[in-house]
Design a protein around this motif. Structure first.
Motif, PDB file in Angstrom:
ATOM      1  N   GLU A  40      10.598  15.704   1.670  1.00  0.00           N
ATOM      2  CA  GLU A  40       9.147  15.770   1.481  1.00  0.00           C
ATOM      3  C   GLU A  40       8.744  15.192   0.130  1.00  0.00           C
ATOM      4  O   GLU A  40       7.783  14.435   0.019  1.00  0.00           O
ATOM      5  N   LEU A  43       9.083  11.494   0.130  1.00  0.00           N
ATOM      6  CA  LEU A  43       7.959  10.841   0.796  1.00  0.00           C
ATOM      7  C   LEU A  43       6.761  10.745  -0.147  1.00  0.00           C
ATOM      8  O   LEU A  43       6.095   9.716  -0.223  1.00  0.00           O
ATOM      9  N   ILE A  46       7.379   7.927  -2.418  1.00  0.00           N
ATOM     10  CA  ILE A  46       7.203   6.645  -1.750  1.00  0.00           C
ATOM     11  C   ILE A  46       5.733   6.285  -1.666  1.00  0.00           C
ATOM     12  O   ILE A  46       5.313   5.169  -1.964  1.00  0.00           O
ATOM     13  N   VAL A  47       4.934   7.259  -1.280  1.00  0.00           N
ATOM     14  CA  VAL A  47       3.511   7.003  -1.084  1.00  0.00           C
ATOM     15  C   VAL A  47       2.811   6.757  -2.414  1.00  0.00           C
ATOM     16  O   VAL A  47       1.874   5.974  -2.495  1.00  0.00           O
ATOM     17  N   GLU A 156       4.579  -5.992   0.922  1.00  0.00           N
ATOM     18  CA  GLU A 156       3.793  -5.570   2.083  1.00  0.00           C
ATOM     19  C   GLU A 156       2.446  -6.260   2.164  1.00  0.00           C
ATOM     20  O   GLU A 156       1.482  -5.715   2.668  1.00  0.00           O
TER      21      GLU A 156
ATOM     22  N   LEU B  96       3.073   6.081   6.920  1.00  0.00           N
ATOM     23  CA  LEU B  96       4.152   6.705   6.138  1.00  0.00           C
ATOM     24  C   LEU B  96       3.775   8.083   5.619  1.00  0.00           C
ATOM     25  O   LEU B  96       4.599   8.983   5.589  1.00  0.00           O
ATOM     26  N   GLU B  97       2.509   8.263   5.230  1.00  0.00           N
ATOM     27  CA  GLU B  97       2.093   9.558   4.666  1.00  0.00           C
ATOM     28  C   GLU B  97       2.321  10.682   5.672  1.00  0.00           C
ATOM     29  O   GLU B  97       2.563  11.818   5.312  1.00  0.00           O
ATOM     30  N   PHE B  99       4.652  10.770   7.937  1.00  0.00           N
ATOM     31  CA  PHE B  99       5.958  10.589   8.540  1.00  0.00           C
ATOM     32  C   PHE B  99       6.657  11.903   8.839  1.00  0.00           C
ATOM     33  O   PHE B  99       7.380  12.024   9.815  1.00  0.00           O
ATOM     34  N   LEU B 100       6.454  12.905   7.997  1.00  0.00           N
ATOM     35  CA  LEU B 100       7.175  14.168   8.191  1.00  0.00           C
ATOM     36  C   LEU B 100       6.326  15.237   8.865  1.00  0.00           C
ATOM     37  O   LEU B 100       6.705  16.402   8.899  1.00  0.00           O
ATOM     38  N   TYR B 124       8.050  -0.952   3.901  1.00  0.00           N
ATOM     39  CA  TYR B 124       7.712   0.394   4.394  1.00  0.00           C
ATOM     40  C   TYR B 124       8.629   0.794   5.542  1.00  0.00           C
ATOM     41  O   TYR B 124       9.046   1.940   5.641  1.00  0.00           O
TER      42      TYR B 124
END
Lengths: 210, 226
Positions: A40, A43, A46-47, A156, B96-97, B99-100, B124
């Motif tokens: 978590e 993530l 990453i964001v 990206e 992606l935000e 994703f979980l 990504y």
């Protein structure tokens, strides 16, 4: 007598128990690499996208460049003052020492590879192992006349508006088709013929043999 | 008096000890999961990362979509805006935000389908792959080069120049046919209408090269006498 027997049994049981505990403790091997960050938090990192370093910033004395490409690529050409640790080697003891030392000294590790895409999985592994001082250099490396050329890139970034491209191609085609149509494509018809020749050749190897 | 009391307590001493242990053991159950160590070992993750098995090329993906291959799911990990503008085939959108999130995990954590992550680049998609494979999800793949490469190879393939080897021409015609499948129109398309179906079936331009190698091997056995 009975009382004595009871205590004997209990003492035997306790010594056995303690022995087992000690053996288990001795047998336990601490894994060398342990995640320090769960998915978590990864993530979130990453964001947040705060892990990019641009090409202009690399002269910062706190930054240590690490080249995660292969040794061959590294020898061919690399950025100034870069250290080569290939991605497959980042978990080895030597590399671990390097990363630990850099973290203790408060340096920032800046990873780079052929392009940003290639460096990002390496970055993520290091980050999840607890090296929060790791960043990615946002560049693309290419060669021209055996000279390494490093360019900044946008990760990206969408290069083309495909939806528009398709719509426009349809428009164009319709316009042209109204005016004049007669242009069959020769190359298209070549494809099926080729495959037939392949089959013929395959039969041949059967002839060989003693 | 004191001795008697002590003796009374001491008869219970084992029971007291046992209850203490049981209470402690019960505490273990209540401990929160050690979340940091979730997922596969770092060494295994690195090994998976180094292998390039996860990449799927645009040509293979195009082939799968055209042939209605039911064994895969496309997952677009860009934000909703870019997703609604354009996506490949009938991809699902999991930014992606999210994703979980539980809903996403239900899609990702299964054994039935191959999952192919797509984004504009690999960036990504690869990060999504990293998270997923750390959690031990199976059959995760990444579209190599992402939508940008999809555009350059499938939607808008470059015409080979005349000096290029013939495979390039075959590849080009395959890609052109695929682009027609995905809605791109060419001026010449309006006359010979049923081109694309014929070409799609004869995909795979690679074999011709290999055949030549086989020929060379044939010479070898002749030398060795029996």
């Amino acid at each position: 007598m009975k009382e004595l027997e009871k205590t004997k049994r209990i003492s035997i049981a306790t010594t056995l128990f303690i022995l087992i505990v000690i053996m288990a403790l001795l047998a336990y091997k601490r894994p060398i690499h342990i995640y320090a960050v769960n998915t978590e938090h990864t993530l979130e990192k990453i964001v947040s996208k705060d892990y990019f370093v641009s090409l202009k910033e690399i002269n910062n004395p706190d930054y240590v460049l690490i080249d995660v490409r292969s040794h061959f690529e590294f020898e061919k050409g690399h950025l100034e003052n870069a250290v080569n640790i290939h991605t497959s080697e980042i978990l080895l003891d030597n590399s671990k020492k390097v990363f630990d030392e850099l973290k203790e000294n408060g340096k920032t590790v800046v990873l780079y590879a052929s392009n940003t895409n290639e460096a990002s999985p390496t970055f993520l592994i290091l980050y999840q192992l607890g090296y929060n001082n790791v960043k990615i250099l946002n560049v693309e490396n290419s060669y021209s006349n055996n000279q390494l050329i490093t360019k900044s890139i946008d990760v990206e970034k969408s290069n083309a508006d495909i939806k528009n491209f398709i719509a426009e191609s349809v428009k164009k085609a319709k316009k042209v088709s109204k005016k004049n149509v007669k242009r069959p494509v020769a190359t298209v018809k070549k494809a099926p013929k080729k495959i037939i020749t392949v089959k013929k050749k395959k039969k041949a190897p059967a002839e060989g043999g003693c | 008096m004191v001795n008697r009391k002590l003796a009374k307590v001491s008869t219970f001493r084992y029971k007291i000890l046992a209850t203490v242990f049981i209470v402690l053991a019960g505490g273990l159950v209540l401990l929160p999961k050690h979340e940091k160590h979730e997922g596969i070992k770092p060494e295994l993750l690195l090994a998976n990362l180094i292998s390039t098995e996860r990449y799927i090329s645009t040509d293979i993906l195009a082939d799968k979509i055209i042939n209605n291959d039911p064994s895969f799911i496309l997952i677009d990990v860009r934000n909703e805006e870019s997703y609604s503008n354009f996506t490949i085939g009938d991809a699902l959108n999991i930014p992606l935000e999210k994703f979980l999130d539980e809903v996403s995990i239900n899609y990702l954590d299964q054994n039935q389908y191959d999952i192919i992550f797509i984004s504009n680049d690999n960036f990504y998609a690869e990060q999504a792959w990293m998270l997923g494979s750390r959690l031990g999800f199976k059959n995760l793949h990444v579209l190599e080069g992402g939508i940008n490469k999809w555009f350059n190879t499938i939607i808008n393939p470059k015409k080979p120049t005349e000096t290029m080897p013939e495979e390039q021409f075959v590849l080009y015609s395959n890609r052109k046919a695929a682009s027609m499948f995905f809605g791109v129109a060419y001026p010449e398309q309006f006359k010979p209408a049923k081109k694309d179906k014929a070409i799609v079936k004869t995909k795979q331009p690679a074999p011709p090269k290999k055949v030549i190698k086989v020929k060379k091997k044939k010479k070898a056995p002749a030398e060795g006498g029996c």
